[in-house]
Every structure is written in C-alpha cells, then in structure tokens.
Motif scaffolding. Structure first.
Motif, PDB file in Angstrom:
ATOM      1  N   SER A 130       0.822  -1.108  -0.038  1.00  0.00           N
ATOM      2  CA  SER A 130      -0.029   0.088  -0.021  1.00  0.00           C
ATOM      3  C   SER A 130       0.926   1.060  -0.097  1.00  0.00           C
ATOM      4  CB  SER A 130      -0.948   0.122   1.203  1.00  0.00           C
ATOM      5  OG  SER A 130      -0.207   0.428   2.309  1.00  0.00           O
ATOM      6  N   SER A 131      -0.067   2.404  -0.063  1.00  0.00           N
ATOM      7  CA  SER A 131       0.885   3.576  -0.164  1.00  0.00           C
ATOM      8  C   SER A 131       1.495   4.035   1.092  1.00  0.00           C
ATOM      9  CB  SER A 131       0.180   4.805  -0.894  1.00  0.00           C
ATOM     10  OG  SER A 131      -1.078   5.261   0.156  1.00  0.00           O
ATOM     11  N   TRP A 132       1.235   3.368   2.393  1.00  0.00           N
ATOM     12  CA  TRP A 132       1.534   3.540   3.495  1.00  0.00           C
ATOM     13  C   TRP A 132       2.745   2.848   3.805  1.00  0.00           C
ATOM     14  CZ3 TRP A 132       0.397   7.196   7.135  1.00  0.00           C
ATOM     15  CH2 TRP A 132      -0.606   8.173   6.955  1.00  0.00           C
ATOM     16  N   GLU A 133       3.006   1.973   3.205  1.00  0.00           N
ATOM     17  CA  GLU A 133       4.309   0.947   3.483  1.00  0.00           C
ATOM     18  C   GLU A 133       4.518   0.874   5.119  1.00  0.00           C
ATOM     19  OE1 GLU A 133       7.869   1.374   1.194  1.00  0.00           O
ATOM     20  OE2 GLU A 133       6.787   2.946  -0.120  1.00  0.00           O
ATOM     21  N   LYS A 134       3.667  -0.356   5.415  1.00  0.00           N
ATOM     22  CA  LYS A 134       3.663  -0.564   6.863  1.00  0.00           C
ATOM     23  C   LYS A 134       4.518  -1.907   7.291  1.00  0.00           C
ATOM     24  CE  LYS A 134       0.186   1.637   9.324  1.00  0.00           C
ATOM     25  NZ  LYS A 134      -1.247   1.556  10.173  1.00  0.00           N
ATOM     26  N   VAL A 135       4.812  -1.378   8.566  1.00  0.00           N
ATOM     27  CA  VAL A 135       5.276  -2.897   9.272  1.00  0.00           C
ATOM     28  C   VAL A 135       4.188  -3.033  10.507  1.00  0.00           C
ATOM     29  CG1 VAL A 135       6.970  -3.876  10.979  1.00  0.00           C
ATOM     30  CG2 VAL A 135       7.541  -2.760   9.024  1.00  0.00           C
ATOM     31  N   ARG A 136       3.579  -4.215  10.434  1.00  0.00           N
ATOM     32  CA  ARG A 136       2.527  -4.688  11.519  1.00  0.00           C
ATOM     33  C   ARG A 136       2.985  -5.429  12.444  1.00  0.00           C
ATOM     34  NH1 ARG A 136       0.055  -3.420   6.644  1.00  0.00           N
ATOM     35  NH2 ARG A 136      -1.520  -2.135   6.671  1.00  0.00           N
ATOM     36  N   LEU A 137       2.853  -5.213  13.693  1.00  0.00           N
ATOM     37  CA  LEU A 137       3.371  -6.156  14.847  1.00  0.00           C
ATOM     38  C   LEU A 137       2.223  -6.917  15.420  1.00  0.00           C
ATOM     39  CD1 LEU A 137       5.990  -3.916  16.563  1.00  0.00           C
ATOM     40  CD2 LEU A 137       6.421  -5.461  14.628  1.00  0.00           C
ATOM     41  N   LYS A 138       0.948  -6.679  15.006  1.00  0.00           N
ATOM     42  CA  LYS A 138      -0.175  -7.404  15.555  1.00  0.00           C
ATOM     43  C   LYS A 138      -0.173  -8.947  15.113  1.00  0.00           C
ATOM     44  CE  LYS A 138      -4.949  -6.520  16.784  1.00  0.00           C
ATOM     45  NZ  LYS A 138      -5.793  -5.420  16.966  1.00  0.00           N
ATOM     46  N   GLY A 139      -0.015  -9.636  16.361  1.00  0.00           N
ATOM     47  CA  GLY A 139       0.151 -11.180  16.042  1.00  0.00           C
ATOM     48  C   GLY A 139       1.463 -11.644  16.001  1.00  0.00           C
ATOM     49  N   LEU A 140       2.363 -10.652  16.373  1.00  0.00           N
ATOM     50  CA  LEU A 140       3.910 -10.988  16.551  1.00  0.00           C
ATOM     51  C   LEU A 140       4.456 -11.189  17.740  1.00  0.00           C
ATOM     52  CD1 LEU A 140       5.204  -9.308  13.231  1.00  0.00           C
ATOM     53  CD2 LEU A 140       4.591 -11.791  13.357  1.00  0.00           C
ATOM     54  N   GLU A 141       3.412 -11.174  18.829  1.00  0.00           N
ATOM     55  CA  GLU A 141       3.872 -10.879  20.431  1.00  0.00           C
ATOM     56  C   GLU A 141       4.845 -11.845  20.412  1.00  0.00           C
ATOM     57  OE1 GLU A 141      -0.048  -9.117  19.552  1.00  0.00           O
ATOM     58  OE2 GLU A 141       0.802 -10.984  19.196  1.00  0.00           O
ATOM     59  N   THR A 142       4.938 -13.076  20.399  1.00  0.00           N
ATOM     60  CA  THR A 142       5.888 -13.854  20.707  1.00  0.00           C
ATOM     61  C   THR A 142       7.227 -13.485  20.018  1.00  0.00           C
ATOM     62  OG1 THR A 142       4.170 -15.639  21.220  1.00  0.00           O
ATOM     63  CG2 THR A 142       6.672 -16.380  21.067  1.00  0.00           C
ATOM     64  N   GLU A 143       7.040 -13.370  18.828  1.00  0.00           N
ATOM     65  CA  GLU A 143       8.139 -13.022  18.053  1.00  0.00           C
ATOM     66  C   GLU A 143       9.099 -11.730  18.280  1.00  0.00           C
ATOM     67  OE1 GLU A 143       9.684 -12.843  13.473  1.00  0.00           O
ATOM     68  OE2 GLU A 143       7.537 -13.386  13.902  1.00  0.00           O
ATOM     69  N   ILE A 144       8.157 -10.669  18.583  1.00  0.00           N
ATOM     70  CA  ILE A 144       8.949  -9.462  19.020  1.00  0.00           C
ATOM     71  C   ILE A 144       9.253  -9.349  20.629  1.00  0.00           C
ATOM     72  CG2 ILE A 144       7.809  -8.356  17.320  1.00  0.00           C
ATOM     73  CD1 ILE A 144       5.856  -6.934  19.324  1.00  0.00           C
ATOM     74  N   GLU A 145       8.946 -10.302  21.465  1.00  0.00           N
ATOM     75  CA  GLU A 145       9.239 -10.270  22.875  1.00  0.00           C
ATOM     76  C   GLU A 145      10.818 -10.022  23.230  1.00  0.00           C
ATOM     77  OE1 GLU A 145       8.382  -9.793  26.858  1.00  0.00           O
ATOM     78  OE2 GLU A 145       6.936  -9.923  25.228  1.00  0.00           O
ATOM     79  N   PRO A 146      11.833 -10.832  22.478  1.00  0.00           N
ATOM     80  CA  PRO A 146      12.868 -10.679  22.723  1.00  0.00           C
ATOM     81  C   PRO A 146      13.599  -9.172  22.403  1.00  0.00           C
ATOM     82  CG  PRO A 146      13.062 -12.557  21.453  1.00  0.00           C
ATOM     83  CD  PRO A 146      11.434 -11.896  21.732  1.00  0.00           C
ATOM     84  N   PHE A 147      12.831  -8.505  21.779  1.00  0.00           N
ATOM     85  CA  PHE A 147      13.278  -6.945  21.349  1.00  0.00           C
ATOM     86  C   PHE A 147      12.774  -5.760  22.215  1.00  0.00           C
ATOM     87  CE2 PHE A 147      12.810  -9.156  17.156  1.00  0.00           C
ATOM     88  CZ  PHE A 147      14.177  -9.531  16.964  1.00  0.00           C
TER      89      PHE A 147
END
Length: 174
Positions: free
Chosen positions: A134-151
């Motif tokens: 899309s024109s907004w070019e996003k990163v979405r973290l919803k649903g990645l809670e386990t994957e982003i916990e180390p960060f």
C-alpha cells in the motif's frame, strides 16, 4: 465528503517525546545518544560508545543510527509506516507505544493509559515484515507478540549497547 468525516488527532509534543524517551533509556544504559536535527532523513538518534578511546572490535559498530516511530493510542493497530527508501538509513528501529489512552471507537483518550512499551527492532526484522503493497508501506506487529518479545524494553536497548561494545556499568569491589 463522507457521511462520517474522519479526523486525525495530531499530537506533535507527544510524538516528539518518544525520541527523548528512547534517548533517555539508552543513556541510562550508558550509551551516548544524540538527537539528529529535525527532518533528518532516515534516522532520529545517533549512538556512540561513551569512551572516546574505544576501538570497536570485530562485529561492533563505531556508531548506531536509530529510527524512532511512535503510536500514542493504547488501542492502536500496532502498525507503523516505514518507507522502503529508508531501510538502508538506520541500524535499528525503535517503535514506542506511548499508551496515553484509548482513542478508537467511542473512546476520547481519557481512559486506558498505561506504561509505554519499547521494541528495538533490527533492520533485518523490519525488512522481513515490511509491507510495501500500500502507499503507507507499513510494518505490522499485531499477532507477532511472541516473536517481538526478545526486542522489548531493556532487552531491546541491550542490542544497541552490544552493537557498540558498551558493557554494563558496574562498580568493582576490591
């Protein structure tokens, strides 16, 4: 005009606070952190080792460029815009969920405040999860809670300290 006019709440002071919060937490970890000039392309903070005589070893960086993105609403969609053209301009992206209150639906921001959350994401993670469809070019973290916990929070800031070779401050007992 649509039957329901959409209005966006812009809070420049609150948004700017994210950069200062990240800088403060990095300095608390003994990482020397400077704010880039307003409108600087690609990164918001520059980090260096606090010892001017430090010579980076293999795998360490002499400087770390940090892009800061923020969302003020506690009930935000956990997404943030990142242009593909900026992916080579930073080493880490720290997304700050300021959580100042709930604003969606019938919420007016007066409820739902909680502590801010910080996620220090390496460029490789941003590239992997970057959606340029899309024109907004996003990163979405919803649903990645386990994957982003180390960060999250301190563990995330530790990545920057490690990249610079900044050891934990400690008092030597003799």
């Amino acid at each position: 005009m649509d039957a329901v006019e959409r209005s966006f709440l812009r809070l420049p002071v609150v948004s700017l606070s994210a950069e200062y919060l990240v800088a403060g937490y990095l300095m608390r970890r003994n990482v020397l952190t400077y704010k880039a000039p307003p409108g600087n392309e690609g990164y918001d903070l520059i980090c260096i080792h606090p010892d001017p005589r430090h010579d980076p070893t293999t795998g360490q960086l002499a400087q770390v460029r940090v892009q800061v993105k923020s969302r003020y609403a506690t009930d935000c969609d956990r997404g943030f815009p990142v242009k593909a053209t900026s992916l080579n301009a930073f080493d880490f992206l720290v997304v700050v969920f300021l959580n100042i209150g709930k604003f969606f639906g019938r919420n007016d921001g007066t409820t739902g405040a909680r502590e801010p959350e910080f996620y220090t994401l390496p460029t490789s993670f941003i590239r992997q999860h970057h959606d340029a469809t899309s024109s907004w070019e996003k990163v979405r973290l919803k649903g990645l809670e386990t994957e982003i916990e180390p960060f999250k929070d301190e563990a995330g800031f530790e990545q920057i300290a490690t990249a610079l070779g900044v050891s934990n401050p400690m008092k030597l007992r003799i």
